[in-house]
Write an enzyme that holds these catalytic residues in place. Structure first.
Site, PDB file in Angstrom:
ATOM      1  N   LYS A   2       0.861  -1.184   0.000  1.00  0.00           N
ATOM      2  CA  LYS A   2       0.000   0.000   0.000  1.00  0.00           C
ATOM      3  C   LYS A   2       0.897   1.233   0.000  1.00  0.00           C
ATOM      4  CE  LYS A   2      -3.990   1.915   2.536  1.00  0.00           C
ATOM      5  NZ  LYS A   2      -4.921   1.704   3.676  1.00  0.00           N
TER       6      LYS A   2
ATOM      7  N   SER B 203      -9.838   1.713   2.678  1.00  0.00           N
ATOM      8  CA  SER B 203      -8.931   2.475   1.838  1.00  0.00           C
ATOM      9  C   SER B 203      -7.866   1.626   1.122  1.00  0.00           C
ATOM     10  CB  SER B 203      -8.219   3.514   2.698  1.00  0.00           C
ATOM     11  OG  SER B 203      -7.365   2.893   3.633  1.00  0.00           O
TER      12      SER B 203
ATOM     13  N   SER C 198     -10.100  -0.703   6.854  1.00  0.00           N
ATOM     14  CA  SER C 198      -9.495  -0.440   5.547  1.00  0.00           C
ATOM     15  C   SER C 198      -8.820  -1.635   4.888  1.00  0.00           C
ATOM     16  CB  SER C 198      -8.484   0.700   5.658  1.00  0.00           C
ATOM     17  OG  SER C 198      -9.168   1.926   5.625  1.00  0.00           O
TER      18      SER C 198
END
Lengths: 477, 491
Positions: free
Chosen positions: B79, B154, B178
């Site tokens: 990420k 996210s 997330s």
């Protein structure tokens, strides 16, 4: 009208740790800009603070030395504001739960003792430094070497009633942190800095007046001047029927006045909240106890004890104890040569002269306490004269191999105390100066010095002066 | 089967046996990226050159018989809020569009140390603020199961990459769901470890007291293997906990007979999609059939979790994001006049709308005069929510619930209604507030073919139990490892 002056002080001390409060960077002063920096102290995304244990140790030391209660679970909080010298956009400090609370410090003002309350002591990180080069218009630089250097802030109660009290408190506090070895106490370089909150109220009024906060006073003298200026400024306003505005004011050393920096409306809302990156600081009883055991004797107590133990004047003690290492030196010498007043004189007159000339401190002194004690013993025994003593002292100060007894021996500096030898010499000098003897005996008493001088000259200053005096008196009356 | 379609576990075994090389696996994954990432848009940046070099090093390491780990030579994606030395770390924000960290996050350093191959950086909601990855300032990532739908967020890029087989596994971060919510949307396994289990050093902070890094994988076994590499105490993170890391993978197959599983009634309330409910209820009965004991339990303060979260997370974010001021790194507005104007313009232009909304909310919650009513009150409620869990965990070993009330929603469906977007995290947020470990495991599909996730929650630091129950469920249910059919592929 007559007003009561109310003063409270906030003192920031830069701590003498080797590394910063939340990272392993050096705190060394004077390195090239941004050399002492890493992702943590420059606020890089994702970097996290880790508390330096030594900082807690130092804060507890300061707390115990000022009779504070040590909070077993103090909490770091973020103080949020924007400024380029603050890399994270917040300063890690302590707010609701500081590490030390409720202490006091006793000060001496006009021969009386007064107790000044200490509200709290908390730990925090320093900010960086902005650099505005003169030749580059519109450009500024930031140096983060100082960012994250540990500080403690010591906040007093509004217990001081005059600029003299404020300065006495500040001096006493500085003595303590320097004695504790937690701060170098240097006001000019900003490692010991002070903000003052000042207000006036009518005598007997129960509530405090509106205060102004004064910043940027970098010496005791300036603290005194700035407070006195502020007191007069507020008195004029109040006498004129006006109201004092709550504001922060900057002291301007050159002009000797203070100027408004920001008003109450422009005051920051720092939005303090507990820093989620740091755990509560747990200081258990055992830790506090171990710090307590390691505390040195504090300056006020040391002074009292030295006055009592050694029976020397308070003025001398103040000089000798201004620096903890100096006081230790003094006591080390006295332990080996038990004439405190003589030791004090030699340190204050001879030793301090040399140290001052060299701009060095007692910790760098080339003459050991053993050396000085030995020298004083030689003088006391009559082996050398005081005058020769000073000469030997000077040599000891600059020589690597500086055992005074060996020096005296090797250079033949020992005092001539052989009565027979001296008597023969005195006889010779008296015989050779018949005319001067007559003049002397006719009342020109000053000539006595001439005879002494002659003896000294012939003996290269090594004749025992008391004996010379005595022999001359016997001979020429 | 194509190498890119294999699980981490299978590749690990084949690499150890010398059947394949890391170079082959890595080339296969980059071939897959070239083929489908234009469509999925999971990656913000790939590092093929670096990855191939790491693959060669891994192969060399195995050839020499040096010590290896389960991730040696495995292509993994990160990420884009995990700091990677020299490799851009943008947080999908204009603010950090060109920012290259000078250091590796601890998890990244551990992966490198373990011989992993880093494929690149994955899309996300800007600064991890969002539930759909639509808040990325750079691009929109598509859900591989339905390109008109969001992947969740996210960690949308981390999850879409695993689902689309453009990485063997990835790391995401979970602040309020997330990792778990997008994992449920994309039919993969996503795990949030206990707060303090994995170092946050180098994870660009959104909400420091809630953020936790975790694995996104094809199977539970893969999650156990990857967690084993990244977990453990780190002296650079004061909130990381110094507890031994168990052999998660080795413990997966231990029996779950007699284990007590709580089913919190508040997690099956109004707004729960009937298809999601049916799938999760079926999952519960499958677990019961395998010898675990089901009990209905209650977490009475669940209703307050979203409000509590949006006060605390935004308060922390308002402070965490103060460092993006145009002074030191990242974006600086070039039309500014003076310092204050530079701050204002830099932050106005550098941050997207959702980030600005949360900074303002958080600033408000911490402001003088409001702190007690909002921030302090929220902290108190957080304690109550944690106590709810403490109470049920006195009797239960794990809890089971849906991950998200609905399957993946369409692009644009919730962007104009932040509150409804916030509510998609209603079943994951309480876990972050209590700091617990939890996992999303695939638990079937809706009639429309959208994945559904089942959430398992365990006691603090009981990752071993969590993964064991998840593994047994996965074996019983058989929903893991399914792959979407992407445009252009043979069905």
């Amino acid at each position: 009208m007559d007003y009561e002056i109310v003063i409270g002080l906030e003192v920031h001390c830069q701590l003498l740790t080797e590394t910063k409060i939340f990272c392993g960077c050096s705190t060394h002063f004077g390195n090239p800009p941004n050399q002492n920096s890493c992702p943590v102290c420059t606020g890089m995304p994702g970097a996290l603070p880790v508390l330096n244990r030594k900082v807690v140790d130092f804060a507890v030391r300061a707390g115990l030395a000022t009779a504070c209660e040590i909070i077993p679970n103090s909490v770091f909080a973020r103080k949020n504001y924007f400024y380029p010298d603050l890399p994270k956009g917040y300063q890690i400090s302590q707010f609701e739960l500081p590490i030390c609370v409720d202490g006091y410090l006793d000060i001496e003002v006009e021969e009386a003792t007064k107790r000044i309350g200490i509200t709290r002591i908390h730990m925090e990180e320093d900010a960086g430094k902005l650099v505005h080069p003169e030749h580059e218009h519109g450009v500024s630089y930031v140096d983060y070497n100082r960012a994250c250097v540990p500080l403690i802030e010591i906040v007093s109660e509004p217990d001081m009633r005059s600029s003299a009290e404020a300065v006495a408190y500040l001096k006493a506090l500085r003595d303590i942190v320097v004695y504790l070895g937690v701060c170098d106490g240097n006001m000019e370089e900003g490692s010991f800095r002070c903000d003052a909150n000042i207000s006036l109220r009518r005598w007997g009024a129960p509530e405090l007046g509106t205060r102004a906060e004064l910043k940027n006073m970098n010496s005791f003298r300036n603290v005194q001047r700035a407070i006195e200026y502020e007191v007069e400024r507020q008195r004029d306003i109040l006498d004129g029927g006006g109201l004092v505005v709550q504001e922060t004011r900057l002291w301007n050393v050159d002009r000797g006045i203070s100027m408004s920096m920001r008003g109450k409306e422009e005051a920051h809302d720092y939005r303090y909240f507990p820093d989620p990156d740091l755990l509560p600081v747990v200081v258990d009883e055992a830790w506090v106890e171990s710090v307590r055991q390691s505390l040195p004797e504090l300056p006020a107590l040391k002074r009292q004890r030295i006055v009592a133990d050694y029976a020397i004047p308070i003025a001398d003690v103040e000089v000798l104890t201004a620096d903890r290492a100096m006081a230790d030196y003094f006591e080390a010498v006295v332990k080996l040569f038990a004439q405190p007043k003589a030791v004090a004189n030699w340190i204050m007159v001879e030793l301090m002269k040399f140290l001052n000339e060299d701009k060095t401190s007692i910790t760098q002194c080339p003459i050991t306490p053993q050396g000085l004690a030995e020298l004083l013993s030689l003088i006391d025994e009559g082996a050398i004269s005081g005058k020769i003593g000073k000469q030997v002292f000077s040599q000891m100060y600059s020589a690597a191999d500086n055992d005074p007894r060996q020096m005296v021996e090797a250079q033949g500096l020992a005092q001539m105390s052989d009565a027979g030898e001296l008597a023969t010499l005195v006889d010779e000098i008296v015989a050779a100066n018949d005319d001067k003897v007559k003049e002397y005996q006719q009342g020109k008493v000053k000539l006595f010095g001439f005879f002494v001088g002659q003896v000294m000259k012939q003996t290269k200053g090594q004749a025992n002066p008391q004996m010379v005096n005595q022999l001359l008196k016997e001979k020429i009356g | 089967m194509e190498l890119y379609n294999c699980s981490l576990e299978e590749l690990w075994q084949r690499l150890e046996q010398g059947e394949v090389s890391s170079l082959e696996v890595t080339r296969s994954v980059f071939g897959r990226i070239a083929a489908v990432d234009d469509t999925i848009a999971a990656y913000l940046e790939t590092d093929e050159k670096g990855a191939l070099a790491q693959a060669e090093a891994a192969d060399e390491c195995r050839r020499k018989g040096e010590k290896t780990t389960p991730v040696t030579g495995i292509p993994l994606g990160l990420k884009d809020l995990l700091s990677t030395k020299g490799l851009k770390t943008t947080c999908a924000s204009r603010m950090l569009a060109d920012y290259r960290p000078e250091y590796d996050a601890t998890v990244v350093a551990r992966l490198r140390e373990a011989g992993a191959v880093i494929t690149g950086k994955l899309n996300m909601d800007e600064f991890a603020m969002g539930s759909s990855t639509e808040n990325s300032a750079i691009k929109a990532t598509r859900n591989p199961w339905d390109l008109k739908r969001v992947p969740g967020g996210s960690s949308g890029g981390s999850v879409a990459a695993v689902a689309a087989a453009t990485a063997i596994a990835t790391l995401g971060s979970d602040t309020g769901g997330s990792i778990r919510q997008p994992a449920s949307f994309c039919g993969v396994v996503g795990m949030k470890p206990t707060y303090g289990r994995v170092s946050r050093y180098g994870l660009v902070a959104f909400a420091s007291s809630l953020d936790q890094i975790g694995p996104v994988t094809l199977t539970v076994a893969d999650a156990a293997l990857l967690l084993g590499v990244i977990a453990g105490h780190d002296k650079r993170d004061s909130t990381s906990v110094d507890l031994p890391v168990a052999d998660y993978y080795g413990a997966l197959k231990k029996d779950i007979k007699g284990l007590k599983i709580g089913v919190p009634k508040e997690y099956f309330g109004a707004g729960l999609d009937p298809e999601v409910e049916a799938a999760v209820r079926l999952g519960c009965s499958q677990l019961a059939a395998s010898g675990a004991q089901l009990d209905d339990v209650s977490l009475p303060h669940t209703d307050y979790a979203v409000a509590t979260y949006y006060l605390l997370a935004t308060a922390e974010a308002s402070s965490n994001l103060a460092r993006y001021d145009g002074v030191k790194y990242g974006f600086r507005a070039d039309d500014a006049d003076g310092l204050l104007d530079m701050y204002r313009k830099t932050r106005a232009q550098g941050f997207g709308d959702e980030v600005k909304r949360r900074i303002m909310l958080g600033t408000y919650a911490l402001s003088s005069g409001y702190y007690d009513a909002y921030y302090r009150k929220a902290q108190q409620v957080r304690t109550l929510i944690t106590r709810d869990f403490d109470k049920v965990f006195a009797d239960c070993d794990v809890l089971v619930s849906p991950v998200c009330p609905t399957p993946a929603f369409a692009f644009g469906e919730k962007v104009d209604d932040p509150l409804s977007m916030y509510l998609s995290d209603i079943l994951t947020i309480p876990v972050n507030l209590a700091g617990l470990p939890a996992i999303s495991v695939p638990c079937g599909f809706t009639k429309a073919g959208l994945p559904i996730g089942l959430q398992i929650i365990a006691k603090p630091f009981a990752e071993e139990t969590l993964l064991r129950v998840a593994w047994h469920y996965e074996q019983l249910a058989g929903w893991s490892g399914h792959r979407p059919t992407l445009a252009g592929e043979a069905v």
